[in-house]
Each structure stands twice: as structure tokens, then as C-alpha cells.
Design a protein around this motif. Structure first.
Motif, mmCIF file in Angstrom:
data_model
loop_
_atom_site.group_PDB
_atom_site.id
_atom_site.type_symbol
_atom_site.label_atom_id
_atom_site.label_comp_id
_atom_site.label_asym_id
_atom_site.label_seq_id
_atom_site.Cartn_x
_atom_site.Cartn_y
_atom_site.Cartn_z
ATOM 1 N N MET A 1 -6.490 -2.459 -1.954
ATOM 2 C CA MET A 1 -7.159 -1.306 -1.422
ATOM 3 C C MET A 1 -6.978 -1.301 0.081
ATOM 4 O O MET A 1 -7.349 -2.263 0.736
ATOM 5 N N PHE A 2 -6.391 -0.236 0.567
ATOM 6 C CA PHE A 2 -6.184 -0.114 2.003
ATOM 7 C C PHE A 2 -7.340 0.622 2.656
ATOM 8 O O PHE A 2 -7.772 0.275 3.736
ATOM 9 N N GLU A 3 -7.806 1.657 2.008
ATOM 10 C CA GLU A 3 -8.918 2.443 2.535
ATOM 11 C C GLU A 3 -9.865 2.758 1.392
ATOM 12 O O GLU A 3 -9.440 2.933 0.252
ATOM 13 N N GLY A 4 -11.123 2.849 1.697
ATOM 14 C CA GLY A 4 -12.096 3.201 0.685
ATOM 15 C C GLY A 4 -12.798 1.981 0.124
ATOM 16 O O GLY A 4 -12.430 0.842 0.389
ATOM 17 N N THR A 5 -13.810 2.260 -0.667
ATOM 18 C CA THR A 5 -14.626 1.206 -1.270
ATOM 19 C C THR A 5 -14.335 1.131 -2.766
ATOM 20 O O THR A 5 -13.802 2.091 -3.353
ATOM 21 N N PRO A 6 -14.704 0.019 -3.383
ATOM 22 C CA PRO A 6 -14.552 -0.042 -4.844
ATOM 23 C C PRO A 6 -15.281 1.104 -5.551
ATOM 24 O O PRO A 6 -14.789 1.643 -6.539
ATOM 25 N N GLU A 7 -16.424 1.486 -5.014
ATOM 26 C CA GLU A 7 -17.183 2.585 -5.623
ATOM 27 C C GLU A 7 -16.401 3.896 -5.566
ATOM 28 O O GLU A 7 -16.399 4.671 -6.530
ATOM 29 N N GLN A 8 -15.735 4.153 -4.440
ATOM 30 C CA GLN A 8 -14.938 5.374 -4.310
ATOM 31 C C GLN A 8 -13.741 5.350 -5.263
ATOM 32 O O GLN A 8 -13.442 6.347 -5.920
ATOM 33 N N PHE A 9 -13.062 4.208 -5.319
ATOM 34 C CA PHE A 9 -11.921 4.091 -6.229
ATOM 35 C C PHE A 9 -12.376 4.275 -7.670
ATOM 36 O O PHE A 9 -11.727 4.972 -8.459
ATOM 37 N N TRP A 10 -13.475 3.627 -8.042
ATOM 38 C CA TRP A 10 -13.966 3.698 -9.410
ATOM 39 C C TRP A 10 -14.357 5.136 -9.769
ATOM 40 O O TRP A 10 -14.064 5.611 -10.872
ATOM 41 N N ALA A 11 -14.995 5.839 -8.854
ATOM 42 C CA ALA A 11 -15.374 7.239 -9.114
ATOM 43 C C ALA A 11 -14.131 8.089 -9.380
ATOM 44 O O ALA A 11 -14.122 8.938 -10.282
#
Length: 117
Positions: A1-11
Motif C-alpha cells: 500500500m502506497f497511499e491510503g489505509t487498510p480501511e480505505q482499501f477494504w471499503a
């Protein structure tokens, strides 16, 4: 992951997973072979994944592309879309049944980042 949070990716992955199974998925690069090897390392007991991996390896051996794919195939075989539904994946990445999808996704991502198979 370069940018963003796990929560954003998961969403985002949840929104993709909601697409119909017959949706054609066009990825930007031919990473399917290495992704299949990683997927097999975390969910070798998935018969759909075993079948798809064999198909991918045969196509790549012939120099054929493996993309695009269908969303239904991704839902059945992509560990990033399956962490919250596969006990085998959770066990493979050290996630508990009580962890949320974002936390499981993060552990899968860490596993992929360090995978050398």
C-alpha cells in the motif's frame, strides 16, 4: 500500500465484490501468475483456486494473456476479496475470526509484500 489505509482499501474491495459475477475486470499489468502463486500459499484448499492456477500457468507457458478476468472468478479465487469469508486464509495470515475485514486485508497485504514464491 502506497497511499491510503487498510480501511480505505477494504471499503473499495467490498464495492468491487458487490459487482455482478459476469463483470469483466481489466487490470493494468500481467501479474496473474505471481498472484496465483501467492493465493495458493494462503488458500491451497480452495478447489476453484487450484483449477484457476493450473489454467493460468498453462496460458502463461504458451505465452497467452490471462487478463481480463471475470468478477466471479476473482470472488472465488482472489485472497484479497476472500479474507473475511475464508477460514483457511485467515489462519494462513494469522488473523482471528474476530478481526474485521480491514485488519484481515492488511495481514494479507503484508503477506503478499513479503512473498517470494
Amino acid at each position: 500500500m502506497f497511499e491510503g489505509t487498510p480501511e480505505q482499501f477494504w471499503a473499495t474491495l467490498q464495492r468491487l465484490r458487490d459487482l455482478p459475477d459476469d463483470t469483466t475486470i481489466y487490470c493494468a499489468h500481467e501479474y496473474t501468475e505471481s498472484n496465483a502463486r501467492f493465493a495458493m500459499s494462503v488458500e491451497p484448499g480452495n478447489p476453484e483456486l487450484v483449477r484457476r492456477t493450473e489454467e493460468i500457468m498453462a496460458k502463461r507457458a504458451r505465452g497467452e494473456p490471462t487478463v481480463p478476468s471475470l468478477m466471479g472468478e476473482e470472488k472465488a479465487t482472489n485472497p484479497f476479496l476472500r479474507g473475511d469469508v475464508s477460514e483457511e486464509i485467515r489462519k494462513s495470515v494469522g488473523a482471528s475470526d474476530q478481526e474485521d475485514g480491514a485488519s484481515i486485508f492488511y495481514k494479507i497485504r503484508l503477506g503478499k509484500d513479503s512473498f517470494r514464491g
